[in-house]
Design a protein around this motif. Structure first.
Motif, short mmCIF file in Angstrom:
data_model
loop_
_atom_site.label_atom_id
_atom_site.label_comp_id
_atom_site.label_asym_id
_atom_site.label_seq_id
_atom_site.Cartn_x
_atom_site.Cartn_y
_atom_site.Cartn_z
N TYR A 164 37.09 41.33 34.38
CA TYR A 164 35.85 40.91 35.05
C TYR A 164 36.05 39.79 36.07
CZ TYR A 164 33.18 43.80 31.83
OH TYR A 164 32.66 44.86 31.15
N ARG A 166 36.41 38.05 39.35
CA ARG A 166 36.29 38.27 40.80
C ARG A 166 37.18 37.26 41.50
NH1 ARG A 166 31.50 41.31 42.13
NH2 ARG A 166 32.55 41.57 44.12
N ALA A 167 38.11 37.72 42.32
CA ALA A 167 39.06 36.79 42.92
C ALA A 167 39.59 37.31 44.24
CB ALA A 167 40.23 36.54 41.96
N LEU B 41 43.70 33.82 40.69
CA LEU B 41 42.78 34.02 39.56
C LEU B 41 42.21 32.73 38.99
CD1 LEU B 41 44.21 36.92 39.70
CD2 LEU B 41 43.12 37.13 37.47
N MET B 44 39.00 30.62 41.36
CA MET B 44 37.81 31.33 41.82
C MET B 44 36.88 30.35 42.52
SD MET B 44 36.54 33.77 38.73
CE MET B 44 37.33 33.03 37.32
N GLN B 48 32.21 33.37 43.10
CA GLN B 48 33.02 34.38 42.39
C GLN B 48 32.93 34.16 40.88
OE1 GLN B 48 36.96 33.79 44.10
NE2 GLN B 48 36.71 35.47 45.54
N SER B 52 31.80 36.67 37.92
CA SER B 52 32.72 36.98 36.81
C SER B 52 32.04 36.73 35.47
CB SER B 52 33.98 36.12 36.89
OG SER B 52 34.62 36.28 38.14
N GLN B 55 29.45 39.26 34.69
CA GLN B 55 29.92 40.64 34.81
C GLN B 55 29.15 41.41 35.88
OE1 GLN B 55 30.08 42.19 30.78
NE2 GLN B 55 31.67 40.72 30.20
N ASN B 56 28.93 40.72 37.00
CA ASN B 56 28.29 41.27 38.21
C ASN B 56 26.79 41.51 38.07
OD1 ASN B 56 30.85 41.24 39.36
ND2 ASN B 56 31.26 43.35 38.74
N TRP B 145 26.68 39.66 49.82
CA TRP B 145 26.08 39.01 48.66
C TRP B 145 24.77 38.29 49.01
CZ3 TRP B 145 30.57 36.35 45.41
CH2 TRP B 145 31.43 37.35 44.94
N CYS B 150 26.88 39.84 44.09
CA CYS B 150 28.05 40.32 43.34
C CYS B 150 28.43 41.78 43.62
CB CYS B 150 27.87 40.12 41.83
SG CYS B 150 27.44 38.45 41.35
#
Lengths: 264, 191
Positions: A164, A166-167, B41, B44, B48, B52, B55-56, B145, B150
């Motif tokens: 999950y 986002r990056a 990662l 972010m 973002q 995350s 979960q969108n 967005w 998202c």
């Protein structure tokens, strides 16, 4: 050894062969792969993936490394040398080294522990061939990844977090395509969710790339194609994502394809 | 002085949140995959991170402020000229390495489109060329967005993938009635 010589010979034909069989009208990718597969069988009598598997078989039984041992002592979870049906249970926790390992990582750890190789001495091509061989012993088998050990559960949770995340410059995550748009197509390629059986085709020979792809190769390709530097082979994020994807596919009752698979 | 403290705290907020998305053990695992992977990662951006964490699917109460912040990020082309050169726009739209629009959207006469995003077939003929349509199209490409929190569509302007002028070229490719996009049939026929 004869088989090993055959591989470059056969692959040399592939480029010209691929160009000859290209169509004007774009085919469904699955149908296209099946067509290419039939052509291979008709022309060469063998699939490229099977050549990699037999190369892996030879490597597996050969006494190699500083310890001069074969990999027949390597335990993939069902006992030393028990290869039939071992792949569908991976990744899993191994008590001998206290780690959760996928098939590729397990092969690497056995090469170190049993054969005495140093990490930098391990050739990626050998690992790919060995992975292809061991996985071929579980062709069409039902997936069995059910995290139970605390280390397996931690791996599953890390995989879910990564799924999950986002990056990167394109704000991507696995989920935003593979969950939110499952069943759709990016260009001609179908997008699958784990619940639809994502991951069932690896290791596979990709005829467009003319290469064997393992699960870890596929994860690297995914990240690279969305502008995020790929995670290293045999690292925990690789094993974590594999655990998450295959555990979800297991819950949905999926089986592996014919392994090694043949795909675009 | 108090303002300074708040500024420092505000700057640290995304860092603190990123730390809470991945626990200490997970952070270490991600770092084990290589510095560049970990860098992407573990760093972010705040938005973002929100996508995350949820979960969108942003909760309703978080949506208005999210949309406002995204809208505020949009920069406009010189003189608010939303429609540029449609031919240049076509080259951007149909380039896999550039905007890669056709991979998800149907409607290009040059490439067979995917269906992850809505069909854009004959976009300019369907919607006309009003100032409102031009502005909307520009804003969605600059920062998707700002309308669809998202969503999977790249934020081309925000992330610097396209310049404001390049986005205006793509707007022209979609809207200009003389553009190939509106005069030629979409590749692959009607879906």
């Amino acid at each position: 050894m004869r088989k090993v010589v055959l591989i470059p010979m056969i692959l040399a034909f592939v480029g010209a062969f691929f160009a000859l069989t290209q169509q004007d009208q774009p085919l469904d990718p699955f149908e296209e792969a099946m067509k290419q597969r039939e052509q291979y069988l008709k022309t060469f009598g063998i699939l490229p993936g099977d050549l990699f598997a037999s190369q892996g078989e030879e490597l597996f039984h050969t006494k190699r490394g500083p310890a001069g041992k074969s990999l027949e002592e390597c335990d993939f979870g069902l006992g030393p040398g028990q290869l039939e049906g071992a792949y569908p249970y991976l990744p899993r926790y191994f008590a001998d080294d206290g780690k959760v390992e996928d098939l590729e990582t397990r092969i690497v750890s056995c090469m170190q522990r049993i054969q005495g190789f140093k990490p930098q001495e391990i050739n990626r091509d050998d690992v790919v061939a060995l992975t292809t061989f061991v996985a071929s012993k579980s062709s069409k088998a039902k997936m069995q990844v059910v995290p139970k050990h605390p280390a397996e559960l931690a791996m599953y949770n890390l995989g879910k977090q990564l799924w999950y995340t986002r990056a990167g410059p394109r704000d991507m995550s696995c989920a935003v395509c593979h969950d939110d748009h499952a069943g759709k197509r990016v260009r001609l390629s179908p997008v699958m969710s784990p619940q639809q059986g994502l991951g069932s085709e690896w290791p596979a020979y990709r005829f467009e790339e003319d290469r064997m792809y393992t699960f870890e190769n596929r994860i690297q390709f995914c990240y690279a194609s969305v502008g995020i530097p790929a995670p290293a082979f045999y690292s925990e994020p690789q094993i974590a994502l594999t655990t998450y994807i295959l555990a979800e596919a297991t819950k949905a009752g999926h089986s592996f394809q014919e392994l090694p698979f043949f795909t675009r | 002085m108090r303002n300074l403290i708040w500024m420092v705290l505000a700057c640290m907020a995304p860092w603190a949140m990123a730390q809470s998305y991945f626990g200490p053990g997970e952070t270490k695992a991600v770092q084990g995959s290589g510095a560049k992977f970990a860098d992407a990662l573990l760093n972010m951006s705040a938005d973002q991170l929100q996508c995350s964490l949820h979960q969108n699917r942003l909760p309703a109460d978080a949506t208005p402020s999210f949309l406002a912040a995204q809208k505020a990020s949009i920069q406009y082309p010189k003189g608010d000229k939303f429609m540029g050169d449609w031919q240049k726009g076509g080259a951007i739209f149909n380039n896999l390495q550039k905007a890669n629009c056709f991979s998800c959207h149907f409607g290009s006469p040059a490439n067979l489109g995917g269906d992850v995003g809505p069909s854009l077939e004959k976009y300019g003929l369907q919607r006309g060329q009003s100032e409102a349509v031009q502005r909307y199209t520009y804003e969605v490409i600059y920062n998707a967005w700002s309308y669809f929190p998202c969503t999977v569509m790249y934020r081309f302007g925000v992330q610097g993938l396209l310049t404001p002028e390049e986005i205006a070229d793509v707007v022209a490719y979609l809207l200009n009635p003389a553009s190939d996009f509106n005069t030629k049939p979409a590749l692959g026929g009607k879906r």
